[in-house]
Design a protein around this motif. Structure first.
Motif, PDB file in Angstrom:
ATOM      1  N   MET A   2      36.921  22.249  49.839  1.00 57.05           N
ATOM      2  CA  MET A   2      35.789  22.159  48.921  1.00 57.05           C
ATOM      3  C   MET A   2      34.771  21.162  49.449  1.00 57.05           C
ATOM      4  N   ARG A   3      33.495  21.506  49.280  1.00 56.01           N
ATOM      5  CA  ARG A   3      32.433  20.574  49.645  1.00 56.01           C
ATOM      6  C   ARG A   3      31.592  20.279  48.408  1.00 56.01           C
ATOM      7  N   ILE A   4      31.306  18.993  48.201  1.00 58.64           N
ATOM      8  CA  ILE A   4      30.439  18.567  47.111  1.00 58.64           C
ATOM      9  C   ILE A   4      29.289  17.783  47.719  1.00 58.64           C
ATOM     10  N   ASP A   5      28.060  18.250  47.499  1.00 59.62           N
ATOM     11  CA  ASP A   5      26.860  17.542  47.939  1.00 59.62           C
ATOM     12  C   ASP A   5      26.213  16.902  46.720  1.00 59.62           C
ATOM     13  N   ILE A   6      26.044  15.587  46.763  1.00 65.21           N
ATOM     14  CA  ILE A   6      25.469  14.858  45.638  1.00 65.21           C
ATOM     15  C   ILE A   6      24.080  14.357  46.020  1.00 65.21           C
ATOM     16  N   ILE A   7      23.086  14.731  45.231  1.00 63.35           N
ATOM     17  CA  ILE A   7      21.705  14.304  45.457  1.00 63.35           C
ATOM     18  C   ILE A   7      21.383  13.190  44.475  1.00 63.35           C
ATOM     19  N   THR A   8      20.919  12.051  44.986  1.00 59.71           N
ATOM     20  CA  THR A   8      20.736  10.873  44.141  1.00 59.71           C
ATOM     21  C   THR A   8      19.633   9.971  44.678  1.00 59.71           C
ATOM     22  N   VAL A   9      19.078   9.151  43.810  1.00 54.28           N
ATOM     23  CA  VAL A   9      18.128   8.124  44.256  1.00 54.28           C
ATOM     24  C   VAL A   9      18.832   6.793  44.467  1.00 54.28           C
ATOM     25  N   LEU A  10      20.122   6.741  44.130  1.00 53.12           N
ATOM     26  CA  LEU A  10      20.904   5.506  44.299  1.00 53.12           C
ATOM     27  C   LEU A  10      22.218   5.808  45.011  1.00 53.12           C
ATOM     28  N   PRO A  11      22.160   6.191  46.284  1.00 49.33           N
ATOM     29  CA  PRO A  11      23.395   6.542  47.005  1.00 49.33           C
ATOM     30  C   PRO A  11      24.399   5.415  47.076  1.00 49.33           C
ATOM     31  N   GLU A  12      23.916   4.172  47.046  1.00 47.02           N
ATOM     32  CA  GLU A  12      24.833   3.037  47.151  1.00 47.02           C
ATOM     33  C   GLU A  12      25.780   2.941  45.954  1.00 47.02           C
ATOM     34  N   MET A  13      25.411   3.534  44.828  1.00 45.76           N
ATOM     35  CA  MET A  13      26.282   3.507  43.656  1.00 45.76           C
ATOM     36  C   MET A  13      27.511   4.389  43.843  1.00 45.76           C
ATOM     37  N   LEU A  14      27.450   5.323  44.778  1.00 42.07           N
ATOM     38  CA  LEU A  14      28.516   6.313  44.921  1.00 42.07           C
ATOM     39  C   LEU A  14      29.460   6.034  46.086  1.00 42.07           C
ATOM     40  N   ASN A  15      29.024   5.209  47.018  1.00 41.20           N
ATOM     41  CA  ASN A  15      29.825   5.002  48.222  1.00 41.20           C
ATOM     42  C   ASN A  15      31.231   4.501  47.921  1.00 41.20           C
ATOM     43  N   SER A  16      31.358   3.514  47.043  1.00 36.18           N
ATOM     44  CA  SER A  16      32.668   2.931  46.774  1.00 36.18           C
ATOM     45  C   SER A  16      33.601   3.843  45.981  1.00 36.18           C
ATOM     46  N   PRO A  17      33.186   4.367  44.813  1.00 35.02           N
ATOM     47  CA  PRO A  17      34.133   5.176  44.033  1.00 35.02           C
ATOM     48  C   PRO A  17      34.574   6.464  44.720  1.00 35.02           C
ATOM     49  N   LEU A  18      33.772   6.974  45.646  1.00 33.29           N
ATOM     50  CA  LEU A  18      34.118   8.233  46.300  1.00 33.29           C
ATOM     51  C   LEU A  18      34.862   8.038  47.617  1.00 33.29           C
ATOM     52  N   SER A  19      35.174   6.792  47.955  1.00 35.29           N
ATOM     53  CA  SER A  19      35.805   6.533  49.254  1.00 35.29           C
ATOM     54  C   SER A  19      37.104   5.742  49.132  1.00 35.29           C
ATOM     55  N   CYS A  20      37.821   5.964  48.038  1.00 38.27           N
ATOM     56  CA  CYS A  20      39.109   5.291  47.891  1.00 38.27           C
ATOM     57  C   CYS A  20      40.077   6.161  47.101  1.00 38.27           C
ATOM     58  N   SER A  21      41.339   5.777  47.115  1.00 36.36           N
ATOM     59  CA  SER A  21      42.404   6.422  46.357  1.00 36.36           C
ATOM     60  C   SER A  21      42.515   7.912  46.687  1.00 36.36           C
ATOM     61  N   ILE A  22      42.711   8.737  45.652  1.00 36.49           N
ATOM     62  CA  ILE A  22      42.950  10.170  45.846  1.00 36.49           C
ATOM     63  C   ILE A  22      41.774  10.850  46.525  1.00 36.49           C
ATOM     64  N   LEU A  23      40.559  10.441  46.188  1.00 43.17           N
ATOM     65  CA  LEU A  23      39.389  11.076  46.792  1.00 43.17           C
ATOM     66  C   LEU A  23      39.325  10.817  48.292  1.00 43.17           C
ATOM     67  N   LYS A  24      39.672   9.614  48.700  1.00 40.64           N
ATOM     68  CA  LYS A  24      39.685   9.300  50.130  1.00 40.64           C
ATOM     69  C   LYS A  24      40.766  10.100  50.844  1.00 40.64           C
ATOM     70  N   ARG A  25      41.953  10.160  50.245  1.00 40.45           N
ATOM     71  CA  ARG A  25      43.050  10.886  50.882  1.00 40.45           C
ATOM     72  C   ARG A  25      42.734  12.367  51.006  1.00 40.45           C
ATOM     73  N   ALA A  26      42.100  12.931  49.976  1.00 46.68           N
ATOM     74  CA  ALA A  26      41.736  14.349  50.019  1.00 46.68           C
ATOM     75  C   ALA A  26      40.737  14.619  51.134  1.00 46.68           C
ATOM     76  N   GLN A  27      39.813  13.691  51.325  1.00 49.32           N
ATOM     77  CA  GLN A  27      38.830  13.859  52.396  1.00 49.32           C
ATOM     78  C   GLN A  27      39.479  13.653  53.765  1.00 49.32           C
ATOM     79  N   ASP A  28      40.370  12.691  53.865  1.00 49.72           N
ATOM     80  CA  ASP A  28      41.064  12.444  55.134  1.00 49.72           C
ATOM     81  C   ASP A  28      41.902  13.655  55.547  1.00 49.72           C
ATOM     82  N   LYS A  29      42.450  14.367  54.542  1.00 48.08           N
ATOM     83  CA  LYS A  29      43.262  15.545  54.819  1.00 48.08           C
ATOM     84  C   LYS A  29      42.420  16.784  55.094  1.00 48.08           C
ATOM     85  N   GLY A  30      41.112  16.667  54.896  1.00 49.88           N
ATOM     86  CA  GLY A  30      40.251  17.816  55.092  1.00 49.88           C
ATOM     87  C   GLY A  30      40.220  18.769  53.911  1.00 49.88           C
TER      88      GLY A  30
END
Length: 224
Positions: free
Chosen positions: A1-29
């Motif tokens: 699955m691919r999710i593209d997020i369009i935002t004016v504040l990308p820095e708000m999303l970097n942390s919550p989307l790059s840890c725990s289950i979300l990080k592992r899912a991305q690492d696994k492809g």
């Protein structure tokens, strides 16, 4: 699955989307989350993406042109199943919607901001509007993170024990039953005997009974 997020504040999303289950899912492809700064699609020399609303109301409104340019650029690269706008007046997000979206391949999430977005975006570009509750946030970034988390954790392989996701609250319109772990007794507070019995049928019956009781007491609306 691919999710593209369009935002004016990308820095708000970097942390919550790059840890725990979300990080592992991305690492696994299993998932690919890409964050796009809306200002990169502005033709204004100051990278401005908002303006005053016609009609004289207070607040600023996201302009149609940069949003259209961003979505059009992404659609040139792949076909999207849904283009979602995070909005307080969208349909209320729930587990059923999360289950449905988890089966999609490509999703765009446009984060609302300021006073809102030019309504022509909603009329011509958006396929679905989603709210995470009856309240207003500074922007849709946190809502986009919530939606992404709820979707991706349902992808097979994202969670080590896939049965865990199936027993979450709301999967069957019931709240989850109480859970306990070791020690079996602490300060005189005891774990229910049935959970220590090893009798699978009785344990399942207890769990269902507790789930119904908690739902009836705390969220009777779910039983309708």
């Amino acid at each position: 699955m691919r999710i593209d997020i369009i935002t004016v504040l990308p820095e708000m999303l970097n942390s919550p989307l790059s840890c725990s289950i979300l990080k592992r899912a991305q690492d696994k492809g299993l998932a690919d989350i890409q964050i796009h700064n809306l200002r990169d699609y502005s033709t204004n020399k100051h990278r401005r993406v908002d303006d005053y609303p016609f009609g004289g109301e207070a607040g600023m409104v996201l302009q149609v042109e940069p949003v259209d340019r961003a979505i059009s650029t992404l659609k040139e690269q792949r076909t999207y199943d849904e283009i979602i706008y995070t909005s307080p007046d969208g349909e209320t997000f729930n587990q059923k919607i999360a289950n449905t979206l988890s089966l999609k391949e490509n999703i765009i999430i446009l984060c609302g901001h300021y006073k809102g977005i030019d309504y022509r975006i909603r009329e011509h570009l958006i396929t679905r509007e989603i709210s995470i509750g009856d309240y207003v946030l500074t922007g849709g970034e946190l809502a986009a993170a919530v939606i992404s988390d709820a979707i991706i954790r349902l992808i097979p392989g994202a969670i080590g024990d896939e049965q865990s996701a199936l027993s979450d609250s709301f999967q069957d319109n019931l709240l989850a039953p109480p859970v306990y772990t070791r020690p079996a007794e602490y300060k005189g507070w005891k774990v229910p005997e049935v959970l220590l019995s090893g009798h699978e049928q009785k344990i399942n019956e207890w769990k269902h009974s507790e789930a119904v009781e908690r739902t009836t007491r705390l969220r009777p609306d779910l039983l309708k």
